[in-house]
Design an enzyme around this catalytic site. Sequence first.
Site, PDB file in Angstrom:
ATOM      1  CD  GLU A  44     -39.425  20.430  11.983  1.00 35.57           C
ATOM      2  OE1 GLU A  44     -39.665  20.618  10.947  1.00 35.57           O
ATOM      3  OE2 GLU A  44     -40.000  19.335  12.403  1.00 35.57           O
ATOM      4  CD  GLU A 104     -35.113  17.976  10.062  1.00 38.05           C
ATOM      5  OE1 GLU A 104     -34.634  17.197  11.082  1.00 38.05           O
ATOM      6  OE2 GLU A 104     -36.298  18.034  10.069  1.00 38.05           O
ATOM      7  CD  GLU A 105     -40.092  23.546   7.501  1.00 33.01           C
ATOM      8  OE1 GLU A 105     -40.046  24.842   7.374  1.00 33.01           O
ATOM      9  OE2 GLU A 105     -40.962  22.862   7.934  1.00 33.01           O
TER      10      GLU A 105
END
Length: 304
Positions: free
Chosen positions: A166, A169-170
């Site tokens: 996460e 990805e962010e």
Amino acid sequence: MVESVSILGNSAPIENGVNHVKLLPASNDDHEGVIVDMKEPMEPDVFLTLLRASLSLWRQQAKRGVWIKLPIELVNLVETAVKEGFWYHHAEPSYLMLVYWIPETASTIPANASHRVGIGAIVINDKREVLVVQEKSGRFRGTGVWKIPTGVVDEGEDIFKAAMREVKEETGIDTEFQEILAFRQSHKSFFGKSDLFFLCFLHPLSFDIQNQELEIEAAQVISGNAQGVTSLVIQWMPFEEYAAQPFAQKHELFKYIADLCLAKLDRSYAGFSPLPTTSFFNDQISYLYSNIQDLKRTSSADHQ
């Protein structure tokens, strides 16, 4: 004389070699029940005949739960099964699972999965700077609140791997998972399910943030005046400013997150790290999350 005949992958008893009964394709489960895995196309009237014959046999055999897995291509059979007393258990993109309880006693069929698992990722570098994002959609849209990256654990994904994914990805930041600092359980949230939220602590391995336009307006490690940041430029910015946000001071969860950050930065708080272990049911590796710091201390003391 009792004989048996294999029809559709199952055996049905035949009294005196006369009663030829076709059955649904089924296999026994580990709990005195049966699992019907439908694959071939079938007309509802044919399905009804086979279903009733199969249920009659399974009652004689003192079977308990009956599971029917219907692929999406056989949606025409759902109504027939429901009218015979089956109910929905769960659905996936490619199939629907229906269940039926045969005995007159209360059903012991386990309920569908009750929880969704989410993570929050605290990423702090050696300068006491914390990685935060402003969301472009969702509950925090337009609030100006800086928050830690969050996300949902994918099916078959370990918690620590989800946290690293996460963040990558962010923000584009590579991280090393350290510990789970805490977790929260809440209810009636996502599709009426309960929610498990794991607060994870990670160490950054890179510092070049990448702006993901679809997910965030900006991401920064607080180092300066957060109120002065109005563009989508991603920066590293200090923990104290993250904790000083009015929203973080007002809402308990955010305040607890800030308190945990501070406790971890001061090295007075030990969380839970993943220990690889072999599953009871197969040879796959799973993870036991434990306070490794105290575990090692206790182990060392026992060997002295």
